[in-house]
Design a protein around this motif. Structure first.
Motif, PDB file in Angstrom:
ATOM      1  N   ASN A   4      35.212  67.031  31.261  1.00 34.05           N
ATOM      2  CA  ASN A   4      35.276  67.687  29.954  1.00 34.05           C
ATOM      3  C   ASN A   4      36.656  67.525  29.317  1.00 34.05           C
ATOM      4  O   ASN A   4      36.776  67.224  28.124  1.00 34.05           O
ATOM      5  N   PHE A   5      37.696  67.713  30.124  1.00 38.50           N
ATOM      6  CA  PHE A   5      39.060  67.569  29.598  1.00 38.50           C
ATOM      7  C   PHE A   5      39.378  66.110  29.264  1.00 38.50           C
ATOM      8  O   PHE A   5      40.092  65.823  28.295  1.00 38.50           O
ATOM      9  N   LYS A   6      38.861  65.168  30.062  1.00 39.98           N
ATOM     10  CA  LYS A   6      39.065  63.749  29.761  1.00 39.98           C
ATOM     11  C   LYS A   6      38.371  63.385  28.450  1.00 39.98           C
ATOM     12  O   LYS A   6      38.929  62.631  27.630  1.00 39.98           O
ATOM     13  N   SER A   7      37.173  63.908  28.240  1.00 41.99           N
ATOM     14  CA  SER A   7      36.445  63.650  26.991  1.00 41.99           C
ATOM     15  C   SER A   7      37.183  64.246  25.799  1.00 41.99           C
ATOM     16  O   SER A   7      37.284  63.612  24.735  1.00 41.99           O
ATOM     17  N   LEU A   8      37.718  65.460  25.980  1.00 39.60           N
ATOM     18  CA  LEU A   8      38.469  66.112  24.906  1.00 39.60           C
ATOM     19  C   LEU A   8      39.713  65.311  24.548  1.00 39.60           C
ATOM     20  O   LEU A   8      40.029  65.124  23.358  1.00 39.60           O
ATOM     21  N   GLU A   9      40.409  64.823  25.570  1.00 39.03           N
ATOM     22  CA  GLU A   9      41.604  63.998  25.324  1.00 39.03           C
ATOM     23  C   GLU A   9      41.247  62.744  24.530  1.00 39.03           C
ATOM     24  O   GLU A   9      41.925  62.384  23.568  1.00 39.03           O
ATOM     25  N   TYR A  10      40.160  62.085  24.920  1.00 37.03           N
ATOM     26  CA  TYR A  10      39.742  60.844  24.262  1.00 37.03           C
ATOM     27  C   TYR A  10      39.329  61.113  22.810  1.00 37.03           C
ATOM     28  O   TYR A  10      39.703  60.364  21.898  1.00 37.03           O
ATOM     29  N   ILE A  11      38.587  62.188  22.592  1.00 42.57           N
ATOM     30  CA  ILE A  11      38.126  62.537  21.242  1.00 42.57           C
ATOM     31  C   ILE A  11      39.313  62.838  20.324  1.00 42.57           C
ATOM     32  O   ILE A  11      39.374  62.361  19.176  1.00 42.57           O
ATOM     33  N   LEU A  12      40.272  63.617  20.823  1.00 35.50           N
ATOM     34  CA  LEU A  12      41.434  63.974  20.012  1.00 35.50           C
ATOM     35  C   LEU A  12      42.325  62.766  19.749  1.00 35.50           C
ATOM     36  O   LEU A  12      42.891  62.625  18.658  1.00 35.50           O
ATOM     37  N   SER A  13      42.440  61.884  20.736  1.00 33.82           N
ATOM     38  CA  SER A  13      43.213  60.655  20.549  1.00 33.82           C
ATOM     39  C   SER A  13      42.595  59.796  19.445  1.00 33.82           C
ATOM     40  O   SER A  13      43.295  59.278  18.573  1.00 33.82           O
ATOM     41  N   THR A  14      41.269  59.666  19.460  1.00 33.60           N
ATOM     42  CA  THR A  14      40.566  58.893  18.442  1.00 33.60           C
ATOM     43  C   THR A  14      40.660  59.561  17.077  1.00 33.60           C
ATOM     44  O   THR A  14      40.861  58.890  16.049  1.00 33.60           O
TER      45      THR A  14
END
Length: 243
Positions: A46-56
């Motif tokens: 979940n945290f990895k997905s959040l990081e990727y979404i915010l980076s994008t």
């Protein structure tokens, strides 16, 4: 930070970017900590997905900004102070190139252009970002030495008590610490900018393979840098100018 400043910050594009950046890097530190402890695999994802979404999201938020930064560099070419003119102009040109390369990374993530080599453009982006940070750090060092010269001049004129050249007792050390602290507080702009750039320095350095830091450390450095950036946005005296 009170609610009025939070709303004002959120209404600015730069403010939204800094808030998203803070959460992005905090997420990186959190997922690496959980992964190292071998806890909650679902939470790690979940945290990895959040990081990727915010980076994008941040890449989209900055889309086209390379032109703004490039034109800003043209305005700093004529700044009267030579050291600031060179460091600031070079930093802005490097940042414009970083953002330009970052646009290709966003295109690669969206899948609009499958021929885009994300690894190659990622390397270009980190190199230009690193150069921009190095120039910013050179400017910070210049500002620090300039403040020290002003402080010495004020000591010679008797405006302030002199700092002991040698520490012979705990009293001398205490006076030195207090005067250094007062000097830093009196110039929050230089202090905040230096902290931000020192923390940022290791992020592209690690991405390029020159240093080896784990995601938790990079996440913490990115979060500290983001907090420093937020302070500079909401507190006028903490923003280094010209910027």
């Amino acid at each position: 930070m009170n609610m009025d400043k939070w709303v004002q910050l959120n209404n600015q594009a730069a403010g939204r970017d800094k808030i998203a950046r803070l959460i992005q890097y905090a997420s990186r530190a959190l997922w690496d900590s959980l992964e190292a402890a071998d806890n909650s695999p679902a939470m790690v994802e979940n945290f990895k997905s959040l990081e990727y979404i915010l980076s994008t999201f941040r890449k989209l938020l900055r889309f086209g900004k390379c032109l703004d930064v490039f034109y800003a560099s043209l305005r700093t070419i004529h700044y009267p102070d030579l050291a600031i003119r060179i460091t600031l102009t070079t930093s802005k040109l490097s940042q414009a190139l970083f953002l330009f390369a970052d646009h290709f990374l966003w295109l690669a993530r969206t899948g609009l252009f499958k021929s885009v080599d994300a690894k190659k453009w990622g390397k270009y982006a980190n190199k230009y970002w690193l150069l921009s940070i190095i120039m910013n750090l050179c400017r910070d060092v210049y500002e620090i030495f300039r403040l020290m010269d002003l402080h010495k001049a004020s000591m010679r004129s008797g405006i302030t008590r002199s700092i002991p050249c040698r520490i012979h007792s705990p009293k001398d050390f205490g006076r030195l610490a207090l005067q250094s602290y007062a000097l830093a507080l009196g110039h929050k702009d230089v202090l905040v900018d230096t902290i931000k750039n020192v923390c940022d320095f290791f992020i592209p350095l690690t991405a390029l393979g020159y240093t080896k830091m784990n995601p938790r450390t990079i996440g913490m450095l990115g979060a500290i840098s983001s907090i420093a950036g937020l302070i500079a946005l909401v507190e006028p005296t903490a923003k280094l100018t010209p910027a």
